[in-house]
Design an enzyme around this catalytic site. Sequence first.
Site, PDB file in Angstrom:
ATOM      1  N   VAL A 132       0.915  -1.144   0.000  1.00 48.43           N
ATOM      2  CA  VAL A 132       0.000   0.000   0.000  1.00 48.43           C
ATOM      3  C   VAL A 132       0.957   1.198   0.000  1.00 48.43           C
ATOM      4  CG1 VAL A 132      -1.811   1.238   1.235  1.00 48.43           C
ATOM      5  CG2 VAL A 132      -1.784  -1.274   1.251  1.00 48.43           C
ATOM      6  N   PRO A 133       1.201   1.771  -1.182  1.00 49.00           N
ATOM      7  CA  PRO A 133       2.368   2.629  -1.387  1.00 49.00           C
ATOM      8  C   PRO A 133       2.278   4.056  -0.833  1.00 49.00           C
ATOM      9  CG  PRO A 133       1.109   2.477  -3.399  1.00 49.00           C
ATOM     10  CD  PRO A 133       0.444   1.559  -2.407  1.00 49.00           C
ATOM     11  N   CYS A 134       2.299   4.163   0.473  1.00 52.80           N
ATOM     12  CA  CYS A 134       2.253   5.482   1.111  1.00 52.80           C
ATOM     13  C   CYS A 134       3.520   6.289   0.830  1.00 52.80           C
ATOM     14  CB  CYS A 134       2.001   5.347   2.608  1.00 52.80           C
ATOM     15  SG  CYS A 134       3.158   4.265   3.465  1.00 52.80           S
ATOM     16  N   HIS A 135       4.597   5.620   0.431  1.00 51.94           N
ATOM     17  CA  HIS A 135       5.841   6.331   0.106  1.00 51.94           C
ATOM     18  C   HIS A 135       5.690   7.196  -1.147  1.00 51.94           C
ATOM     19  CE1 HIS A 135       6.050   2.539  -2.153  1.00 51.94           C
ATOM     20  NE2 HIS A 135       6.786   3.196  -3.033  1.00 51.94           N
TER      21      HIS A 135
END
Length: 175
Positions: A132-135
Amino acid sequence: MQYISHYQSPLGKILLAADDTGLTGLWFEGQKYFALHLDKEHEEREIPLFADVKCWLDLYFSGKNPDFPVPLHLVGTEFQKEVWDILCTIPYGITTTYGEIARQIAKKRGLNHMSAQAIGGAVSHNRVSIIVPCHRVLGTDGSLTGYAGGIEKKISLLMLEGAEIPASCQRAREE
């Protein structure tokens, strides 16, 4: 019952957590909120899902965009899950801003405005980093604000994906 396993990434050790529904956690060792919502009753066991997650991570860390989904079990408030669902739509190598996510949710809800800070709170409590690409979320001005795993890891993940990183952030990293 939650199960755990470990993965050694090029950026450090990662703890994986899952239940019978899907992946519930992926944390860099020592990061902010590390294993915060891991059940006290959990068991270290190599379940089939972990083999899939490790394959996904192997592809990812080799610089490839994994082309298969990992079953997730995202546990949080309805608002957090709404934000995390949007995170899952951010393409590999592309970034967005907290403000843009706020605009998307405001539009979906028929509101004139949504707080970017509220979005930031939900993003920061993402329990399944990388997948879950919060970066991929930046400050409105393009700054690399907040990442529970640390800004250095955020920069490394974005560079791995070939995402555009503000030059000022790259210079700060080199100093």
